[in-house]
Design a protein around this motif. Structure first.
Motif, PDB file in Angstrom:
ATOM      1  N   ILE A 194      48.144  36.270  46.153  1.00 40.94           N
ATOM      2  CA  ILE A 194      49.600  36.306  46.288  1.00 40.94           C
ATOM      3  C   ILE A 194      50.287  35.862  44.986  1.00 40.94           C
ATOM      4  CG2 ILE A 194      51.538  35.227  47.515  1.00 40.94           C
ATOM      5  CD1 ILE A 194      49.779  35.506  50.061  1.00 40.94           C
ATOM      6  N   PRO A 195      49.750  34.824  44.273  1.00 44.42           N
ATOM      7  CA  PRO A 195      50.398  34.494  42.990  1.00 44.42           C
ATOM      8  C   PRO A 195      50.417  35.657  41.992  1.00 44.42           C
ATOM      9  CG  PRO A 195      48.959  32.718  43.666  1.00 44.42           C
ATOM     10  CD  PRO A 195      48.732  33.825  44.646  1.00 44.42           C
ATOM     11  N   ASP A 196      49.333  36.481  41.948  1.00 45.36           N
ATOM     12  CA  ASP A 196      49.339  37.656  41.066  1.00 45.36           C
ATOM     13  C   ASP A 196      50.470  38.600  41.470  1.00 45.36           C
ATOM     14  OD1 ASP A 196      47.305  37.506  39.120  1.00 45.36           O
ATOM     15  OD2 ASP A 196      45.788  37.816  40.675  1.00 45.36           O
ATOM     16  N   MET A 197      50.617  38.757  42.775  1.00 45.00           N
ATOM     17  CA  MET A 197      51.658  39.656  43.267  1.00 45.00           C
ATOM     18  C   MET A 197      53.042  39.128  42.907  1.00 45.00           C
ATOM     19  SD  MET A 197      50.060  42.124  44.533  1.00 45.00           S
ATOM     20  CE  MET A 197      51.401  42.985  45.326  1.00 45.00           C
ATOM     21  N   LEU A 198      53.171  37.817  42.863  1.00 43.67           N
ATOM     22  CA  LEU A 198      54.481  37.240  42.536  1.00 43.67           C
ATOM     23  C   LEU A 198      54.739  37.229  41.039  1.00 43.67           C
ATOM     24  CD1 LEU A 198      54.473  34.258  45.063  1.00 43.67           C
ATOM     25  CD2 LEU A 198      55.763  36.397  45.232  1.00 43.67           C
ATOM     26  N   TRP A 199      53.692  36.971  40.246  1.00 42.23           N
ATOM     27  CA  TRP A 199      53.881  36.848  38.805  1.00 42.23           C
ATOM     28  C   TRP A 199      53.812  38.193  38.080  1.00 42.23           C
ATOM     29  CZ3 TRP A 199      55.778  32.739  36.415  1.00 42.23           C
ATOM     30  CH2 TRP A 199      55.673  31.495  37.031  1.00 42.23           C
ATOM     31  N   SER A 200      52.718  38.930  38.262  1.00 38.34           N
ATOM     32  CA  SER A 200      52.499  40.136  37.441  1.00 38.34           C
ATOM     33  C   SER A 200      53.124  41.399  38.038  1.00 38.34           C
ATOM     34  CB  SER A 200      50.991  40.408  37.287  1.00 38.34           C
ATOM     35  OG  SER A 200      50.342  39.323  36.710  1.00 38.34           O
ATOM     36  N   PHE A 201      53.022  41.526  39.344  1.00 38.33           N
ATOM     37  CA  PHE A 201      53.382  42.786  39.983  1.00 38.33           C
ATOM     38  C   PHE A 201      54.836  43.217  39.789  1.00 38.33           C
ATOM     39  CE2 PHE A 201      54.602  45.498  43.506  1.00 38.33           C
ATOM     40  CZ  PHE A 201      53.654  46.499  43.400  1.00 38.33           C
ATOM     41  N   PRO A 202      55.809  42.303  39.959  1.00 37.37           N
ATOM     42  CA  PRO A 202      57.198  42.774  39.873  1.00 37.37           C
ATOM     43  C   PRO A 202      57.527  43.456  38.541  1.00 37.37           C
ATOM     44  CG  PRO A 202      57.114  40.599  40.845  1.00 37.37           C
ATOM     45  CD  PRO A 202      55.736  40.886  40.337  1.00 37.37           C
ATOM     46  N   SER A 203      56.957  42.956  37.421  1.00 34.06           N
ATOM     47  CA  SER A 203      57.266  43.574  36.121  1.00 34.06           C
ATOM     48  C   SER A 203      56.341  44.740  35.797  1.00 34.06           C
ATOM     49  CB  SER A 203      57.144  42.545  34.999  1.00 34.06           C
ATOM     50  OG  SER A 203      57.970  41.454  35.254  1.00 34.06           O
ATOM     51  N   TYR A 204      55.085  44.655  36.234  1.00 36.52           N
ATOM     52  CA  TYR A 204      54.097  45.676  35.857  1.00 36.52           C
ATOM     53  C   TYR A 204      53.352  46.159  37.095  1.00 36.52           C
ATOM     54  CZ  TYR A 204      55.041  43.046  31.601  1.00 36.52           C
ATOM     55  OH  TYR A 204      55.671  42.407  30.576  1.00 36.52           O
ATOM     56  N   PRO A 205      54.050  46.827  38.006  1.00 39.01           N
ATOM     57  CA  PRO A 205      53.397  47.169  39.274  1.00 39.01           C
ATOM     58  C   PRO A 205      52.164  48.058  39.109  1.00 39.01           C
ATOM     59  CG  PRO A 205      55.546  48.260  39.083  1.00 39.01           C
ATOM     60  CD  PRO A 205      55.456  47.269  37.960  1.00 39.01           C
ATOM     61  N   GLY A 206      52.289  49.143  38.345  1.00 40.25           N
ATOM     62  CA  GLY A 206      51.171  50.086  38.215  1.00 40.25           C
ATOM     63  C   GLY A 206      49.960  49.443  37.561  1.00 40.25           C
ATOM     64  N   LEU A 207      50.202  48.716  36.470  1.00 38.38           N
ATOM     65  CA  LEU A 207      49.092  48.098  35.747  1.00 38.38           C
ATOM     66  C   LEU A 207      48.428  47.009  36.574  1.00 38.38           C
ATOM     67  CD1 LEU A 207      49.852  47.436  31.972  1.00 38.38           C
ATOM     68  CD2 LEU A 207      48.048  48.827  32.987  1.00 38.38           C
ATOM     69  N   THR A 208      49.234  46.239  37.329  1.00 36.86           N
ATOM     70  CA  THR A 208      48.653  45.181  38.161  1.00 36.86           C
ATOM     71  C   THR A 208      47.740  45.788  39.213  1.00 36.86           C
ATOM     72  OG1 THR A 208      50.652  43.872  37.803  1.00 36.86           O
ATOM     73  CG2 THR A 208      49.187  43.140  39.553  1.00 36.86           C
ATOM     74  N   VAL A 209      48.160  46.897  39.796  1.00 38.20           N
ATOM     75  CA  VAL A 209      47.320  47.563  40.802  1.00 38.20           C
ATOM     76  C   VAL A 209      46.047  48.107  40.141  1.00 38.20           C
ATOM     77  CG1 VAL A 209      47.181  49.530  42.405  1.00 38.20           C
ATOM     78  CG2 VAL A 209      49.245  48.133  42.333  1.00 38.20           C
ATOM     79  N   ALA A 210      46.180  48.587  38.889  1.00 36.90           N
ATOM     80  CA  ALA A 210      45.044  49.236  38.214  1.00 36.90           C
ATOM     81  C   ALA A 210      44.064  48.248  37.581  1.00 36.90           C
ATOM     82  CB  ALA A 210      45.559  50.194  37.140  1.00 36.90           C
ATOM     83  N   GLU A 211      44.414  46.972  37.559  1.00 37.84           N
ATOM     84  CA  GLU A 211      43.603  45.982  36.835  1.00 37.84           C
ATOM     85  C   GLU A 211      42.129  45.952  37.258  1.00 37.84           C
ATOM     86  OE1 GLU A 211      44.408  43.121  34.383  1.00 37.84           O
ATOM     87  OE2 GLU A 211      45.444  44.977  33.912  1.00 37.84           O
ATOM     88  N   ASN A 212      41.878  46.121  38.540  1.00 40.22           N
ATOM     89  CA  ASN A 212      40.493  45.941  39.005  1.00 40.22           C
ATOM     90  C   ASN A 212      39.804  47.245  39.409  1.00 40.22           C
ATOM     91  OD1 ASN A 212      40.324  42.916  38.960  1.00 40.22           O
ATOM     92  ND2 ASN A 212      42.117  43.205  40.241  1.00 40.22           N
ATOM     93  N   PHE A 213      40.269  48.359  38.888  1.00 39.97           N
ATOM     94  CA  PHE A 213      39.606  49.629  39.200  1.00 39.97           C
ATOM     95  C   PHE A 213      38.206  49.636  38.610  1.00 39.97           C
ATOM     96  CE2 PHE A 213      43.732  52.343  39.439  1.00 39.97           C
ATOM     97  CZ  PHE A 213      43.989  51.787  40.671  1.00 39.97           C
ATOM     98  N   ARG A 214      37.355  50.441  39.206  1.00 34.97           N
ATOM     99  CA  ARG A 214      36.030  50.603  38.633  1.00 34.97           C
ATOM    100  C   ARG A 214      35.602  52.061  38.785  1.00 34.97           C
ATOM    101  NH1 ARG A 214      33.651  46.960  43.521  1.00 34.97           N
ATOM    102  NH2 ARG A 214      33.465  48.632  44.999  1.00 34.97           N
TER     103      ARG A 214
END
Ligand SMILES: [Zn+2]
Length: 401
Positions: A194-214
């Motif tokens: 949840i902290p990632d969603m609060l800190w990173s997601f609002p400004s960089y939604p696409g990249l935050t979602v893509a961070e852990n792709f494999r």
């Protein structure tokens, strides 16, 4: 100071210190976003004079077939704001009405929408059908071979979704969804906190979602095993539902106090796209999009890590040029050439086996000495995080016979 006050202060300090890794992560994501933006400005595009490239997404749902809360307005806006040329809708089927006909069909805000279906067979297989049809709900009683026979006779194509659950691997399907954005984003909500969603997601939604792709190793292996035997289209599906997230204190009319939805159409439509090639002079329409998917004239671009438009793969021997999805004969001097809009690492696969890997460069040339299905994956090691592990681009194969 009273004991409870000390306790509260200590608790507050612990909570603040616990945020530091997430604040640092947000800083790193921001740095990556800046890097992607500055590199995007340096892109070089090499246009194939005989083909035009269009970008879009395949596999989108609205509330029409259930499982989603998305509506047409949100969908059209998400597609238009991302500059998409087309969206292939794949509504779930309904016993009572034709969801493929009732979903978006036609051009809205300059985006072409094509009404397909996501349909089941009694064999336990699931397909994305383009286009869809009124009998697909009832046809869930057909076995996969009969289902495919019926819809191929109508000129439709059937693309496997959820290959992990697919059983009829020797049937006559047209493509495999090797990567599902929805599945990966869902997995991410378990990794991200949840902290990632609060800190990173609002400004960089696409990249935050893509961070852990494999890299989807299993799905690609399943795909390669069939493509070694016959031409078959590879693609990534968005499976846009607009339904992952949480909200607190709200009502269903959209008034929500805390409303974190990670898969809004506007976000998911910017992450991974299907780039299709249509012969110059042929308009972009329902038929030409279906034809591009049928023929494998498509590459997967994770545009969230940089616009992949302008990627090119072809085989050359003298004056003959063979493109993705096409076949050519093995002959002396046959070369595979691939070009990316930015320097990257190219990996060439022949029937699923890695046969070549480049350094960081904008183009490669590979001497073809053996028959097989040759496809290319391109990696952006320069971006760090998952981008050196999950491909930036997946081509479709060129078949050397
Ligand atoms: Zn779906």
């Amino acid at each position: 100071m009273k004991r409870w006050k000390k306790f509260l202060l200590a608790l507050l300090a612990v909570l603040l210190i616990a945020q530091l890794p997430y604040v640092y992560r947000r800083y790193r994501v921001g740095q990556r976003a800046d890097l992607i933006q500055s590199l995007n400005a340096q892109r070089v595009v090499r246009k194939d004079p005989e083909f035009d490239e269009y970008k879009g997404i395949i596999h989108a749902h609205t509330s029409l077939g259930g499982h989603s809360t998305g509506n047409f307005d949100e969908l059209i806006e998400g597609a238009a704001s991302n500059g998409l040329d087309f969206v292939v809708m794949t509504e779930h089927t309904s016993a009572d009405y034709d969801t493929a006909a009732l979903t978006l069909n036609g051009v809205f805000k300059n985006v072409l929408f094509i009404g397909g279906n996501e349909a089941d067979t009694i064999s336990g297989d699931r397909f994305l059908m383009i286009d869809g049809g009124p009998e697909m709900f009832a046809d869930a009683k057909l076995a996969t071979p009969q289902f495919l026979e019926k819809y191929h006779a109508q000129g439709k194509i059937a693309l496997i979704t959820y290959p992990d659950r697919f059983k009829s691997w020797d049937s006559d399907f047209d493509g495999v969804e090797v990567f599902s954005l929805h599945t990966n984003a869902k997995r991410n909500t378990r990794i991200l906190t949840i902290p990632d969603m609060l800190w990173s997601f609002p400004s960089y939604p696409g990249l935050t979602v893509a961070e852990n792709f494999r890299r989807p190793d299993e799905e690609l292996a399943q795909y390669d095993a069939v493509a070694a035997k016959r031409p078959l289209t590879l693609f990534a599906g968005t499976d846009a539902h607009s339904n992952i997230g949480f909200h607190l204190l709200g009502d269903d009319a959209g008034h929500k106090f805390i409303n974190l939805k990670i898969d809004r159409y506007a976000t998911t439509f910017g992450i991974v796209r299907a780039h299709i090639l249509i012969e110059h002079g042929t308009p972009l329409n329902r038929e030409s999009v279906i034809e591009a998917f049928r023929k494998g004239r498509v590459f997967v671009g994770f545009d969230v890590a940089g616009d992949t438009s302008g990627f090119d793969l072809h085989a050359e021997a003298g004056a003959t040029k063979t493109r993705m999805g096409e076949a050519t004969e093995l002959k002396e001097g046959l070369k595979l050439r691939a070009f990316a809009p930015l320097p990257a690492r190219f990996v060439v696969y022949r029937d699923g086996t890695k046969v070549y890997e480049s350094g960081n460069q904008a183009e490669i040339e590979f001497d073809v000495k053996d028959r097989g299905a040759y496809r290319v994956e391109v990696y952006r090691d320069d971006l760090g995080s998952s981008f050196g592990i999950a491909p930036w681009i997946y081509s479709n194969p060129i078949y050397v016979r």
